[in-house]
Design a protein around this motif. Structure first.
Motif: not given
Length: 380
Positions: A231-245
């Motif tokens: 399990x990994x939790x990712x917090x943050x925003x930026x231009x790669x947000x859609x790709x990370x999701x």
């Protein structure tokens, strides 16, 4: 001690509240200085500690959309910073990650620059910037390359206006030498470790907190954990947000941007904090240690100065390093961490984090400025 200081920073806006802005705050706590910047939208921000403070700014203050990012006017930044008239101050202090160090000074004025980094997009990350930006291709790409070439030339000239450099890490000091051929005193930046709750009992998840931009390598972390199934939790925003999701597996929870209170809570409860970027310093790594949360980090840059690998420091280790920014290297060290987890002393993290408090920063900064001024007077 000098009574008349000017402090120059790049920009002061509600959208810029990172490590360099924290340094500005603690410099102002260390010395009584008048504040200047390219743009200022904090003195009118009722939620800012700078609310109603008199702050000098430049002509860029009146430019459209400057508040949300004066970087869009990059070709004008060197010209703008040179328009600040600081002739009345015997000592000029700058907090610089771009052009603040380029202010003009007379021979009788001492200038000390706290350098967070030489401009990354002009030096280390030039090719990454060109590769990932539309401005780096075709005819615009030629113009951008020429602009960055001229910016590097100006940057070296600006560095020669500084009498004494301070670097935020040994890693940054080496970069200052490589770019400017100038020595720098290392004074680590302040970290508000008191914000973070020490929690010896951890839950079964890993955490990463970062701006979602290419050099942070959050995609590498997510792909590695997809394969691990942990399990990994990712917090943050930026231009790669859609790709990370889009690439996140069912074991990866992408929360996007979160309030400080949420970040602090996850940081305290996480089994380990994972970080894959090469940072000049890396404030988040210190914040995790303040919680007693072990750090799994790429073993380069500032991380090597703030985190103690338990394989080399068995009694006071606070984390583990992996050697390459690849999924395989990360996965290998996560598996090692699972085997070594019981050997971590939760108290080691807060003890290590205590080396980077605002109080430590203020004392070292004041001492260095006074020391430099005495040397400067003997040369006058």
């Amino acid at each position: 001690m000098v009574k008349n200081y000017a402090l120059v920073h790049e920009w002061l806006t509600p959208y810029a509240t990172g490590g360099s802005e924290l340094v500005v705050k603690e410099i102002l706590n260390a010395v009584d200085a008048d504040l200047y910047a390219l743009i200022d939208f904090e003195s009118t921000n009722s939620e800012s500690y700078l609310f109603k403070r008199q702050i000098g700014s430049t002509f860029l203050q009146q430019f459209p959309m400057a508040k949300k990012g004066v970087q869009k006017y990059l070709p004008l930044l060197p010209l703008a910073i040179e328009q600040l008239d600081l002739r009345e101050y015997p000592v000029i202090l700058s907090s610089s990650h771009a052009v603040a160090k380029g202010v003009l000074a007379a021979p009788h004025q001492m200038h000390v620059c706290y350098c967070h980094t030489p401009m990354r997009y002009a030096w280390d990350l030039t090719f990454d910037y060109l590769q990932n930006s539309a401005a780096g291709r075709g005819l615009p790409g030629i113009l951008t390359r020429y602009l960055l070439h001229r910016l590097r030339q100006w940057d070296v000239i600006a560095a020669n206006r500084v009498d004494y450099f301070i670097a935020n890490s040994q890693h940054t000091a080496r970069r200052i030498w490589r770019c400017y051929r100038r020595e720098a005193e290392v004074i680590y930046p302040p970290v508000n470790v008191d914000r973070f709750r020490f929690e010896p009992q951890k839950e079964d998840f890993y955490l990463t907190v970062a701006r979602l931009v290419p050099y942070k390598k959050v995609g590498t972390i997510v792909r590695g954990f997809n394969q691990l199934g942990k399990r990994l939790v990712v917090i943050g925003t930026g231009p790669e947000l859609a790709e990370i999701r889009a690439i996140a597996g069912p074991n990866v929870e992408v929360l996007g941007e979160q309030p400080d209170a949420v970040v602090e809570d996850y940081m305290a409860r996480a089994k380990a904090f994972v970080y894959a970027a090469c940072e000049d310093f890396g404030i988040a790594l210190v914040e995790a240690q303040a919680c007693g949360t072990p750090v799994i980090a790429y073993g380069a840059g500032g991380a090597l100065e703030t985190v103690l690998d338990i394989r080399n420091h068995p009694s006071k280790g606070t984390g583990l390093f992996f050697s390459q920014q690849t999924e395989g290297s990360l996965m290998e060290v996560v598996e090692s961490f699972e085997g070594l987890r019981s050997q971590f002393n939760p108290q080691a993290g807060p003890e290590q984090a205590a080396l980077f408090t605002p109080q430590v920063f203020q004392a070292r900064y004041r001492h260095f400025i006074d020391e430099c001024y005495q040397k400067f007077l003997t040369k006058a």
